[in-house]
Enzyme design. Structure first.
Site, PDB file in Angstrom:
ATOM      1  N   ASN A 148       0.844  -1.202   0.000  1.00 24.84           N
ATOM      2  CA  ASN A 148       0.000   0.000   0.000  1.00 24.84           C
ATOM      3  C   ASN A 148       0.874   1.244   0.000  1.00 24.84           C
ATOM      4  OD1 ASN A 148       0.418   0.922   2.860  1.00 24.84           O
ATOM      5  ND2 ASN A 148      -0.365  -1.143   3.236  1.00 24.84           N
ATOM      6  N   LYS A 152     -12.229  -2.523  17.540  1.00 20.76           N
ATOM      7  CA  LYS A 152     -10.826  -2.862  17.800  1.00 20.76           C
ATOM      8  C   LYS A 152     -10.453  -2.651  19.267  1.00 20.76           C
ATOM      9  CE  LYS A 152      -9.589  -1.989  13.014  1.00 20.76           C
ATOM     10  NZ  LYS A 152      -8.573  -2.823  12.353  1.00 20.76           N
TER      11      LYS A 152
HETATM   12  O1  PMT Z   1       2.805   6.457   6.360  1.00 18.45           O
HETATM   13  P1  PMT Z   1       2.319   7.764   5.781  1.00 18.45           P
HETATM   14  O2  PMT Z   1       2.615   7.875   4.306  1.00 18.45           O
HETATM   15  O3  PMT Z   1       2.828   8.947   6.571  1.00 18.45           O
HETATM   16  O4  PMT Z   1       0.721   7.786   5.886  1.00 18.45           O
HETATM   17  C1  PMT Z   1       0.116   7.805   7.127  1.00 18.45           C
HETATM   18  C2  PMT Z   1      -1.099   6.848   7.163  1.00 18.45           C
HETATM   19  C3  PMT Z   1      -2.146   7.345   6.187  1.00 18.45           C
HETATM   20  C4  PMT Z   1      -0.660   5.423   6.798  1.00 18.45           C
HETATM   21  C5  PMT Z   1      -1.630   6.862   8.648  1.00 18.45           C
HETATM   22  O5  PMT Z   1      -2.005   8.154   9.011  1.00 18.45           O
HETATM   23  C6  PMT Z   1      -2.825   5.952   8.809  1.00 18.45           C
HETATM   24  O6  PMT Z   1      -3.959   6.311   8.590  1.00 18.45           O
HETATM   25  N1  PMT Z   1      -2.535   4.685   9.251  1.00 18.45           N
HETATM   26  C7  PMT Z   1      -3.530   3.604   9.356  1.00 18.45           C
HETATM   27  C8  PMT Z   1      -3.607   2.843   8.071  1.00 18.45           C
HETATM   28  C9  PMT Z   1      -4.585   1.684   8.123  1.00 18.45           C
HETATM   29  O7  PMT Z   1      -4.214   0.583   7.903  1.00 18.45           O
HETATM   30  O8  PMT Z   1      -5.806   1.997   8.489  1.00 18.45           O
HETATM   31  P2  PMT Z   1      -7.033   0.929   8.597  1.00 18.45           P
HETATM   32  O9  PMT Z   1      -8.213   1.796   8.777  1.00 18.45           O
HETATM   33  O10 PMT Z   1      -7.000  -0.015   7.455  1.00 18.45           O
HETATM   34  O11 PMT Z   1      -6.718   0.129   9.907  1.00 18.45           O
HETATM   35  C10 PMT Z   1      -7.210   0.524  11.183  1.00 18.45           C
HETATM   36  C11 PMT Z   1      -6.226   0.201  12.268  1.00 18.45           C
HETATM   37  O12 PMT Z   1      -6.090  -1.210  12.377  1.00 18.45           O
HETATM   38  C12 PMT Z   1      -4.852   0.761  12.052  1.00 18.45           C
HETATM   39  O13 PMT Z   1      -4.381   1.262  13.291  1.00 18.45           O
HETATM   40  C13 PMT Z   1      -4.038  -0.450  11.602  1.00 18.45           C
HETATM   41  O14 PMT Z   1      -2.685  -0.348  12.031  1.00 18.45           O
HETATM   42  C14 PMT Z   1      -4.741  -1.595  12.307  1.00 18.45           C
HETATM   43  N2  PMT Z   1      -4.704  -2.871  11.580  1.00 18.45           N
HETATM   44  C15 PMT Z   1      -5.191  -2.976  10.322  1.00 18.45           C
HETATM   45  C16 PMT Z   1      -5.187  -4.204   9.682  1.00 18.45           C
HETATM   46  C17 PMT Z   1      -4.680  -5.335  10.355  1.00 18.45           C
HETATM   47  N3  PMT Z   1      -4.647  -6.520   9.771  1.00 18.45           N
HETATM   48  N4  PMT Z   1      -4.213  -5.205  11.593  1.00 18.45           N
HETATM   49  C18 PMT Z   1      -4.232  -4.006  12.234  1.00 18.45           C
HETATM   50  O15 PMT Z   1      -3.787  -3.892  13.373  1.00 18.45           O
END
Ligand code: PMT
Length: 404
Positions: free
Chosen positions: A203, A337
């Site tokens: 990603n 979560k």
């Molecule tokens: O890295 P940069 O280019 O600076 O960009 C920053 C960012 C956009 C990546 C950051 O600000 C951000 O939003 N990070 C979260 C990205 C993400 O995976 O979001 P999500 O909505 O898909 O996941 C929600 C949460 O669950 C996140 O805290 C993620 O770490 C966690 N997760 C997701 C999937 C998974 N299998 N396990 C997890 O723990």
């Protein structure tokens, strides 16, 4: 405050730094090494600060009242920008052979270094050793250099951090160390899920936001461990970093790191799915016009931590990277979560989210939503940490369900 300027091409940026510090209300005394004066004149700093500039350790007028000791004693903070490889080496050796190193050695105020140098000098084992000494032994704070095209023609880490970032770091050194002794685990960057030895599902995360949180937490006194997915961004100097590639590796590193953590900040964009099978050899294109890759779900690491924790330790911060219904989705993630706080990030907004240097987020907790206006990722990182500190000291009063 004293700003020490050493002799590197980035010395010209020290003028902007001094201007910003002056504008922010600081009384700034500038000290320069003899080499700095090849790059920028004392007159520039004198005009910006309206104060004499300290350039000569052996000046009969400046040293009439042992000027360098007076400045060192009066300073509430010594900022050295740019700190060249040579200056870092002399500081690490405890030398005091010019105005800047003398003040740094004589002061009892905190010292903030903003290194700037050629990428190979930066990466050199001796420079890194010197920085480790300055950080671990002398307890200097370090504002890591940025990456990019350097004046010497090379590309990579070594560019002086932006003056605004140094000002912000100075403000935080002067502010309370409100995370002193707190163990913070930060995940950052993308994960790469292998398809075959040359391809992966990934990603757009650059790791900048997570690295900024790790750096800011370290500056506020936290003991930080960074779990960093594949990223071209340099981890903050002095932060214990585990480099990982896949969600499975991240999970393993996370499970080890969280054992004694007080706070976990899940900034990493962990892949939700991975290829069901990883081919041993590079898949051949052949004559086929389509290809199907079966994906299987990765475990939700954050939800796993939410379920496994006993009580409120560690304090869990999730991110929600969204393109629509941002707040509603973030609120749902707060519950599903099991987090204390979710940082909602509208990644469709220009100047926010993936790869850019700025961000605009909203902090969602059980009691409401706080907007963090668009700012540098370093600034946004501090606003997130402010919220964490506030919530840890004053636990949220969860509204009682209303009687029907
Ligand atoms: O890295 P940069 O280019 O600076 O960009 C920053 C960012 C956009 C990546 C950051 O600000 C951000 O939003 N990070 C979260 C990205 C993400 O995976 O979001 P999500 O909505 O898909 O996941 C929600 C949460 O669950 C996140 O805290 C993620 O770490 C966690 N997760 C997701 C999937 C998974 N299998 N396990 C997890 O723990």
């Amino acid at each position: 405050m004293v700003v020490g300027v050493a002799g590197g091409i980035a010395a010209y940026k020290a003028a902007e730094l001094v201007r910003l510090l002056d504008k922010a209300g600081a009384t700034v005394d500038v000290a320069m090494t003899p080499r700095a004066q090849h790059f920028i004149t004392a007159m520039t700093f004198q005009a910006l600060t309206r104060r004499p500039v300290f350039t000569d350790l052996f000046s009969l007028t400046d040293e009439e009242k042992i000027g360098h000791i007076q400045l060192a004693d009066a300073a509430d903070l010594v900022v050295i920008a740019p700190a060249t490889a040579d200056l870092c080496a002399r500081l690490a050796a405890g030398m005091a052979d010019d105005a800047v190193t003398s003040i740094a050695l004589a002061t009892r105020a905190p010292v903030l270094l903003a290194p700037s140098m050629n990428v190979n000098m930066w990466n050199h084992v001796l420079t890194q050793r010197n920085l480790t000494t300055l950080r671990d032994v002398a307890k200097y704070q370090i504002v890591a250099p940025g990456e990019g095209f350097l004046a010497c023609g090379w590309t990579g880490p070594g560019r002086l951090a932006e003056p605004a970032e140094i000002v912000e770091a100075a403000a935080h050194v002067l502010s309370a160390q409100d995370l002193a002794g707190v163990k913070v685990v930060v995940t950052a960057g993308p994960t790469y899920e292998a398809i075959d030895p040359v391809r992966f599902v990934g990603n757009r995360s650059s790791g900048k936001m997570g690295a900024a949180i790790a750096a800011a937490a370290q500056r506020r006194g936290a003991e930080v461990r960074l779990i960093f997915g594949p990223s071209g961004v340099a981890p903050p100097v002095g932060v214990e970093t585990s480099h990982v590639e896949s969600a499975a590796q991240l999970s393993w590193a996370l499970n080890n790191a969280v054992k004694d953590a007080d706070v976990v900040v899940m900034t990493a964009a962990v892949a939700d799915f991975r290829p069901a099978k990883v081919a041993d050899q590079k898949l051949k294109r052949g004559a086929q016009q389509t290809m199907t890759i079966e994906l299987v779900a990765n475990p939700d690491l954050l939800a796993g931590l939410g379920k496994a924790r006993k009580g409120k330790r560690p304090f869990l911060v999730g991110f929600a990277a969204e393109t629509n219904e941002v707040i509603a989705n973030a609120k749902a993630k707060l519950v599903t979560k099991g987090c204390d706080l979710v940082v909602a990030n509208d990644v469709a907004e220009v100047g926010a989210g993936f790869a850019v240097d700025t961000n605009h987020v909203q902090l969602v907790d059980a009691n409401g939503v706080t907007d963090v206006p668009s700012a540098s990722k370093a600034e946004v990182a501090h606003r997130i940490l402010d919220k964490i500190v506030e919530m840890r000291t004053k636990p949220a009063i969860t509204p009682k369900p209303k009687k029907r």
